[in-house]
Write an enzyme that holds these catalytic residues in place. Sequence first.
Site, mmCIF file in Angstrom:
data_model
loop_
_atom_site.group_PDB
_atom_site.id
_atom_site.type_symbol
_atom_site.label_atom_id
_atom_site.label_comp_id
_atom_site.label_asym_id
_atom_site.label_seq_id
_atom_site.Cartn_x
_atom_site.Cartn_y
_atom_site.Cartn_z
ATOM 1 C CB SER A 270 -7.985 3.339 -22.207
ATOM 2 O OG SER A 270 -8.244 3.382 -20.828
ATOM 3 C CG MET B 32 -10.988 13.090 -23.695
ATOM 4 S SD MET B 32 -10.333 14.461 -24.649
ATOM 5 C CE MET B 32 -10.060 15.648 -23.353
ATOM 6 C CB CYS C 127 -14.709 4.534 -21.149
ATOM 7 S SG CYS C 127 -15.010 6.012 -22.112
ATOM 8 C CG ASN D 21 -13.883 5.574 -15.907
ATOM 9 O OD1 ASN D 21 -13.916 6.784 -16.147
ATOM 10 N ND2 ASN D 21 -13.270 4.724 -16.697
ATOM 11 N N GLY E 295 -13.726 14.902 -10.798
ATOM 12 C CA GLY E 295 -13.343 16.022 -9.941
ATOM 13 C C GLY E 295 -14.117 16.037 -8.628
#
Lengths: 260, 288
Positions: free
Chosen positions: B29, B54, B112, B174, B199
């Site tokens: 992004s 992150m 996010c 997301n 996951g």
Amino acid sequence: MHTGKLEIVEITDITEECADVFTVMYRDRTKASPGQFIMVWAPGVNEVPMSLSFIGDEKGFTFRVLGKTTTALSRLGKGDRIGVRGVFGNSFRPVGSRILFIGGGTGVASIISAADLFSPGRRAVAAIGAKNRDGIFFAGRMKQAGADVLISTDDGSQGEKGFVTAVARRVLEREDFDTIIACGPELMLRRVAELASEFRTPAQISTERFMKCGIGICDACSLNGALVCRDGPVFDGEFLLGCDDFGRYRLSPCGARVPI
Amino acid sequence: MLASGILGETAESMMRALKNGAGGVVTKSIGMEPRDGYLNPTVYSFQEGLLNAMGLPNPGMENYKQVIEKLKKESGGIVIGSIFGKDEQEFGALAKTMSSLKVDGLELNLSCPHAKGVGSEIGSDPDMVERVVKSARTHASVPVWAKLTPNTDSISSLAISAEKGGADAIVAINTVRAMAISARLRMPVLSNRYGGLSGKAVKHVGLRCVYEIYESVHIPVIGVGGIYTGEDAAEYLMAGASAFEIGTAVAERGPQVFSAVNRQLFAFMKKEHFSTIGEMIGIAHRQT
């Protein structure tokens, strides 16, 4: 996932190898090979990649104090807890019967366990370089492993005056080797890769990049598409010479390509 | 497709995903300005998945142009440019620049779960979603996909708002907002404390979201969340996804995961007598 669960370990020992260079020891029975690395978490500060300088059940990593994280790590003591993830990455391989080790600065910490393991029973020469005599460490350990040790310093305060690559060139001029195992600053490593190519000696070179995940997804350590954390940190010299960025550009923490 | 945020910093890494069988790649992004992201630890992995914060690291639109140009020129593959911003103006400006780089589509990161003032902080408000999508749609010359957050009481209402705003597709999901605590250190592991779970652990959340969205909108849905195998992909297609993205499985299986999932999906189709992907899309809705 096989991707490196976080383990909290207790520091068993911390020693100052030379000025501002420390080794932190901890107990961890994970199997590790020479050249592999771990992600070390200094709680409350940051997590950084560190090559293992001791790979047995008693493991260790060696670093120079440069910023906040390494300062924090250097101030820890026996019994303090840190986080480790890994072991990550590929490793050095013993190739043939004659090995030339080349280590610059703290890069020596990445190749020392290879020297420990591969030197006995082989012809081993280790060229170690640093800026000055205060930056030389693990020379005794190299010797103990069975390597002939040649020391150089930029200012001539110990061993030969000049770059370690000049010493390596002379060694290669008078003697053939089956492989070169090297780690150090990237400009030095580019020179090593060129020397290896010139003397037609395969080189295994350990590289360093800024890392976040350590497990091959964030792309922060990408070196022309090769992930240093997963495909490396050890790469073939010829492969590295084919990477435009090797010795020239790196990715900054935001992912911008910047000159080295 | 390669999901956003995975291997999307350099053209070469995205080319690796394409060479390994990905039908397309979604970039990291990209925002207006360079952003370093959070300090490490930024990831925490465990058996069933991955937790990450992150912090949207990216070199900013201006620096990223060269990555897209190289990728388009050298791969010729399908490239979806992911963008994030704090409001409709930023999304509009980024949509304009990104689509001028000849990407094949835009993915709007409205989801996010761990960055302040962007992502799910604006993407969980249906009105904001509509405004942002509308602005991007107005400024973009390529299809616009809205990537939505599961961290809401109704992902369907967000999808309806995105459709109203003119989205060409919905991407779901997301990561799920979560955290990890180190019991031995008595503190959160991620430097940002909170992160996003992905996951295997989130596959069933993703399936539920795709299933709900498929019943609420008329535009295509793209499924993402915990796809590791061809059968996982088939489940998403049956829930209503027309395509799917893979992220976390890349950590475990490497970029080869794309060709493996393709192979397994075709084997599954053969075994279960499906002759086209289209026959599977949304089939789970007709069986209940």
